[in-house]
Design an enzyme around this catalytic site. Structure first.
Site, PDB file in Angstrom:
ATOM      1  CD  GLU A 334     153.491 -15.290 -19.489  1.00 45.92           C
ATOM      2  OE1 GLU A 334     153.547 -15.791 -18.355  1.00 45.92           O
ATOM      3  OE2 GLU A 334     154.267 -14.388 -19.879  1.00 45.92           O
ATOM      4  N   GLY A 468     126.190  16.430   0.560  1.00 48.43           N
ATOM      5  CA  GLY A 468     124.955  15.675   0.742  1.00 48.43           C
ATOM      6  C   GLY A 468     124.924  15.044   2.120  1.00 48.43           C
ATOM      7  N   GLY A 471     125.309   8.824   3.870  1.00 44.79           N
ATOM      8  CA  GLY A 471     124.750   7.669   3.182  1.00 44.79           C
ATOM      9  C   GLY A 471     124.177   7.966   1.820  1.00 44.79           C
TER      10      GLY A 471
END
Length: 691
Positions: A334, A468, A471
């Site tokens: 490893e 805002g 979307g």
């Protein structure tokens, strides 16, 4: 000096609180000494005969805070020292966390030196020249408070691969940095006074910098054309910029993104139930996504393909060395895989942790590691390939032990402060938003603006609103900020889509309390009780909280009504479509629509997935994108609806979009995405406001 010590190779006197006279004056007689560790002692001067240790490869004088004389030099006065040409074998010199103001000029005679660590030497005023240090590849000057002139002008004559200037006070850097032809990594993080950058070396792979500094930001992009590789930003934000000069092989190697923040390598039976488990929990609590092979069998001569892949897609590999680590062939294989990935220089970091084992035992395979290798060599004594594998293990152990890591004393295997310090350091290496940001188009400028409003450098409590229409990308922006800043806080919580909560205000309060207090038992079933507990239990905790999509004043009142509920340094980010919810004096950021170039890029991602087929499609793309006015969701919906359609269908769609009424356009969007949730369909109604 006793005659029997002349063959001594390793001498570790760290944490011994030695004072002047504690080291014999004739220590230079130890002609076989390879490693001398004097970390954390109290002497003011060292025997000058240290300069005669001709076999010495490793010298650690870190945290010798009282040391004022080194190699015959008063470190607060004169630059000239004795001749140290006899230290011709020295490769690793650690002088970090000391009170030096200058270094001996003769240090430039260390012709074999590969690593020089001067980090946290906060009184250091200047460095000697680099002429003569032809093998120096790593120089760490982080947090040295260096100003202009602190770096020698001849730094470009060296062969540095890694230069760490984190947290210094220069305004300018030497122009000769452009001549560092071997430089791969340059860290300029937290150099807050920096106003100008030199040209970059062409082979530079990684730049760590603060994008909130406009001077840095502009200079980086002015100089980007000379780069052959990617640019990275610090503090968890990774920005990848491909240039026309990048070769195809370079582009392929740099397309890697990290699935895991950290890969933990350890010997299961040694540390699974103590140190490693505590470390894993500490990383998990900090929101660091960690790969832990909890069911590892550690049998056999090779690791699984799945495990190898996990190593490849982990940004940081943390190796916990224990006394019996080298007994496991699995662990050694490893380790070899980890070091192979590190050598590819894809931006992965390796951090060794020495738990109940001395780094020198790992570096030179001595003590328990020597015993382990005796067994391995006995096993493979008649196997040529097996012996080659054993040699590979040795090479990997030596290499990793020379990296900067952490030594865990025997008595603090589970000490919270020790674990917390290590987690802090690992966290600083993790760009936790890399994979998330790969598909986010046009977010960088908005990200910097929100960060400037958060004013992270001020230790107060503040809320910033992101406002805002539906979307527009409020949640995306908030989530990106959250990922980017999470490592700076011990306790964080992202409450997503609050508007759609159907289980009562107290359910959101329970989520918030559970995440920030890390307690599952303290639940409430009444919103008033929840508000009381929030105000009482969090007032001393520095937290990061995102309240996503608030549409009613009660939601704010019962989740974060008063900033005094939270500890100093806390930041609250709230997103909303309704500007009436925002206080008159609150800080607010209005989400911006996409620039034309970003709008086209986002549309193409959904419409074509790859490159635009031909010029005719390109012209239609420009016309359709112009109708969206940079609205991200409209771009995604229309792009997806036109995916795999032929040119005739595109032309027909464009005619319908131009002729149809607002309601018909919105309905088109609904039909295109009729599989979405009601909440997403509701967003489409907002899009009509554009037309």
């Amino acid at each position: 000096m006793a005659e029997g010590l002349r063959s001594l190779e390793i001498l570790d006197l760290s944490y011994c609180n030695l004072i002047d006279g504690g080291l014999p004056e004739d220590i230079g007689c130890l002609s076989s000494l390879k490693e001398l560790n004097l970390n954390r002692n109290n002497f003011e001067r060292l025997p000058q005969s240290i300069a005669q240790l001709g076999s010495l490869r490793f010298l650690d004088l870190s945290e010798c805070m009282r040391l004022t004389e080194f190699l015959g030099v008063n470190m607060a006065e004169g630059p000239w020292g004795q001749d140290i040409e006899y230290l011709s074998s020295l490769k690793y010199l650690y002088l970090n966390i000391n009170n030096f103001e200058c270094l001996p000029q003769s240090i430039a005679q260390l012709g074999s030196l590969q690593l020089l660590d001067l980090s946290y030497c906060k009184r250091l005023k200047e460095l000697p020249g680099f002429t003569g240090m032809q093998y120096l590849d790593t120089l760490d000057l982080s947090f040295c408070n260096l100003t202009d002139g602190g770096l020698p002008e001849d730094i470009g004559s060296s062969f540095l691969k890694e230069l760490n200037l984190f947290g210094n006070n220069f305004e300018h850097l030497p122009r000769s940095i452009a001549q560092l032809g071997a430089l791969r990594t340059l860290d300029l993080s937290h150099c807050k006074r920096l106003t100008q950058l030199p040209e970059f070396p062409r082979q530079l792979h990684t730049i760590c910098a603060d994008w909130s500094n406009d001077w840095i930001f502009n200079s980086l992009f002015q100089n980007i054309s000379v780069l052959q590789h990617d640019i990275y930003a610090s503090d968890s934000l990774s920005l990848r910029v491909s240039t026309s000069m990048a070769s195809s092989s370079s582009s392929a190697s740099n397309s890697l993104y990290w699935k895991y923040d950290v890969f933990l390598s350890f010997r299961g039976e040694d540390t699974r139930r103590n140190f490693t488990s505590h470390l894993y929990q500490g990383l998990k609590n900090r929101g660091i996504f960690t790969f832990l092979d909890d069911k590892r069998l550690e049998n056999g001569d090779s690791i699984s393909e799945e495990l190898g892949r996990a190593i490849e897609v982990s940004q940081v590999a943390v190796i916990v060395f224990s006394r019996n680590y080298a007994m496991s062939r699995w662990c050694l294989n490893e380790l070899v895989k980890i070091m192979e990935c590190e050598e590819k220089e894809n931006g992965q970091t390796v951090i060794p942790i020495f738990c109940d084992v001395d780094p020198s035992h790992v570096r030179y395979q001595s003590k328990s590691f020597k015993e382990a290798f005796a067994k391995h060599e006995s096993r493979y004594k008649d196997d040529v390939e097996g012996m080659q594998k054993v040699q590979g293990w040795r090479t990997a152990l030596t290499a990793v032990a020379n990296l900067k890591g952490y030594v865990v004393p025997n008595d603090v295997k589970s000490d919270a402060d020790c674990i917390e310090h290590i987690v802090d350091q690992i966290s600083s290496k993790c760009n936790t938003s890399v994979s998330y940001l790969q598909e986010v188009v046009g977010i960088d400028t908005q990200l910097r603006k929100v960060e400037s409003l958060l004013q992270m450098e001020i230790n107060d409590v503040r809320i910033v609103w992101i406002w805002g229409m539906g979307g527009a990308g409020k949640t995306t922006l908030a989530k990106t900020i959250f990922f980017k800043l999470s490592s700076k806080f011990k306790d964080v919580c992202f409450l997503e889509n609050i508007k759609e909560n159907k289980h009562g205000m107290y359910s959101l309060q329970n989520i918030l309390l559970s995440k920030l207090l890390r307690e599952k038992d303290n639940s409430v079933d009444d919103k008033e009780a929840g508000r009381s507990m929030l105000s009482e239990r969090l007032r001393l905790k520095k937290v990061l909280v995102v309240l996503d999509d608030i549409d009613h004043i009660d939601q704010l009142d019962y989740l974060a009504k008063d900033l005094s509920w939270f500890g100093k340094g806390s930041r609250i980010i709230a997103t909303t479509r309704d500007k009436r919810l925002i206080g008159e004096n609150d800080v607010v950021f209005e989400v911006e629509t996409l620039l034309d170039c970003d709008a086209i890029k986002l549309f193409n991602q959904y419409a074509f997935k790859e490159k635009v087929p031909n010029e005719h499609f390109k012209n239609l793309t420009l016309k359709i994108v112009s109708l969206t006015k940079g609205h991200p969701l409209a771009l995604k919906v229309w792009g997806s609806s036109l995916h795999r359609m032929d040119i005739t269908e595109w032309e027909s769609a464009l005619v319908r979009i131009k002729k149809n009424s607002d309601v018909e356009i919105t309905e088109n969007l609904k039909i295109s995405y009729d599989g979405l949730e009601p909440e997403e369909q509701e967003i489409f109604l907002d899009i009509a406001c554009f037309f």
